[in-house]
Design a protein around this motif. Structure first.
Motif, mmCIF file in Angstrom:
data_model
loop_
_atom_site.group_PDB
_atom_site.id
_atom_site.type_symbol
_atom_site.label_atom_id
_atom_site.label_comp_id
_atom_site.label_asym_id
_atom_site.label_seq_id
_atom_site.Cartn_x
_atom_site.Cartn_y
_atom_site.Cartn_z
ATOM 1 N N MET A 1 0.847 -1.189 0.000
ATOM 2 C CA MET A 1 0.000 0.000 0.000
ATOM 3 C C MET A 1 0.883 1.240 0.000
ATOM 4 S SD MET A 1 -2.861 1.003 2.828
ATOM 5 C CE MET A 1 -3.574 2.629 2.925
ATOM 6 N N GLN A 2 0.678 2.090 -1.027
ATOM 7 C CA GLN A 2 1.455 3.315 -1.140
ATOM 8 C C GLN A 2 0.509 4.468 -1.454
ATOM 9 O OE1 GLN A 2 4.670 2.771 -3.908
ATOM 10 N NE2 GLN A 2 5.475 0.987 -2.839
ATOM 11 N N SER A 3 -0.369 4.752 -0.507
ATOM 12 C CA SER A 3 -1.338 5.813 -0.726
ATOM 13 C C SER A 3 -0.717 7.172 -0.424
ATOM 14 C CB SER A 3 -2.565 5.596 0.162
ATOM 15 O OG SER A 3 -2.281 5.941 1.511
ATOM 16 N N GLY A 7 1.091 4.180 4.171
ATOM 17 C CA GLY A 7 1.578 3.064 3.383
ATOM 18 C C GLY A 7 3.003 2.662 3.714
ATOM 19 N N THR A 8 3.623 1.928 2.779
ATOM 20 C CA THR A 8 4.996 1.443 2.917
ATOM 21 C C THR A 8 5.703 1.608 1.583
ATOM 22 O OG1 THR A 8 4.315 -0.225 4.541
ATOM 23 C CG2 THR A 8 6.438 -0.539 3.479
ATOM 24 N N LYS A 9 6.899 2.175 1.628
ATOM 25 C CA LYS A 9 7.680 2.345 0.413
ATOM 26 C C LYS A 9 9.158 2.219 0.761
ATOM 27 C CE LYS A 9 8.418 5.373 -3.558
ATOM 28 N NZ LYS A 9 8.075 6.659 -4.204
ATOM 29 N N ASP A 10 9.882 1.426 -0.019
ATOM 30 C CA ASP A 10 11.317 1.223 0.194
ATOM 31 C C ASP A 10 11.616 0.790 1.627
ATOM 32 O OD1 ASP A 10 11.784 1.992 -2.452
ATOM 33 O OD2 ASP A 10 11.979 4.102 -1.903
ATOM 34 N N ASN A 13 7.677 2.447 6.580
ATOM 35 C CA ASN A 13 6.262 2.671 6.840
ATOM 36 C C ASN A 13 6.040 4.163 7.092
ATOM 37 O OD1 ASN A 13 5.695 -0.139 6.792
ATOM 38 N ND2 ASN A 13 6.423 -0.298 8.885
ATOM 39 N N TYR A 14 4.969 4.720 6.546
ATOM 40 C CA TYR A 14 4.727 6.147 6.730
ATOM 41 C C TYR A 14 3.256 6.438 6.974
ATOM 42 C CZ TYR A 14 3.149 6.039 1.835
ATOM 43 O OH TYR A 14 2.484 5.746 0.679
ATOM 44 N N SER A 15 2.991 7.498 7.712
ATOM 45 C CA SER A 15 1.645 7.996 7.940
ATOM 46 C C SER A 15 1.708 9.510 8.035
ATOM 47 C CB SER A 15 1.040 7.423 9.229
ATOM 48 O OG SER A 15 -0.225 8.036 9.489
ATOM 49 N N SER A 148 -1.484 0.199 -6.222
ATOM 50 C CA SER A 148 -1.563 1.334 -5.302
ATOM 51 C C SER A 148 -1.723 2.631 -6.072
ATOM 52 C CB SER A 148 -0.302 1.419 -4.430
ATOM 53 O OG SER A 148 -0.300 0.428 -3.437
#
Length: 206
Positions: A1-3, A7-10, A13-15, A148
């Motif tokens: 999930m990269q909204s 989401g999560t990228k590389d 995890n981010y919010s 995504s």
């Protein structure tokens, strides 16, 4: 999930959802090892927190809430409850992972979503896949794999394993309520009769 906001990228995890607080905040990461013999082995974790010192405007700015609900064997005849709450706020997102118990097709994903706000039905959708902006799924180059996009997407899709899921952020089309909200989604095209396991988070600003 990269909204856009979650989401999560590389492997990160981010919010970016705003999470206002009045007097203090606490952030925790809990690690539950499936192997009891793992002991207390150190796991390196790095984090970055963005904040500002201005106080929350209680008249204009709400707080952020997440409601988690799992339904391991959704009862026949009853829709799956996404959220039932009282108060004032905005419904801003849904994250759903669904596992059918009958392999070969995802008919449990054909159910309608219904949103009742302040005692009035405001939305009656035409199918779970449409709720996540993924109509005409199970066709090549449609909702047939993980995808995504900024505000919606498919978390997974497998016909042999009867598994799918999706997310949707209600940003420009958020659902405000002043007194109460009742938000459900069916599992099956009729009579809620397709056996499934459902796991979801509902995202709120109240």
């Amino acid at each position: 999930m990269q909204s856009l906001l979650l989401g999560t990228k590389d492997n990160v995890n981010y919010s970016y959802f705003p999470m206002p607080f009045d007097s203090g905040a606490k952030i925790e990461i809990v690690y539950r090892s499936p192997d009891s013999s793992a002991g207390n082995n150190a796991i390196p974790v790095k984090g970055k927190i963005y904040f500002r010192k201005e106080k929350r405007d209680r008249e204009k700015e709400g707080k952020f809430y997440v409601y988690w609900n799992s339904n391991f064997n959704a009862p026949t005849g009853e829709p799956h409850l996404l959220l039932k709450g009282k108060g004032k706020g905005h419904y801003v997102g849904t994250v759903l992972q669904a596992q059918g118990l009958e392999p070969g097709m995802t008919l449990f994903f054909e159910g309608d979503d219904v949103t009742t706000i302040d005692g009035e039905v405001r939305v009656h959708g035409t199918g779970s896949e449409d709720y996540f902006n993924g109509g005409w799924y199970a066709l090549l180059d449609r909702w047939d794999r993980k995808i995504s996009l900024p505000l919606h997407g498919a978390l997974d899709y497998s016909l042999p394993f009867s598994r799918t899921g999706g997310y949707r952020l209600f940003i420009s089309d958020k659902m405000p309520f002043n007194e109460e909200i009742h938000h459900t989604i069916e599992h099956g095209p009729e009579e809620n009769n397709k056996p499934s396991r459902l796991y979801f988070n509902s995202l709120l600003l109240c």
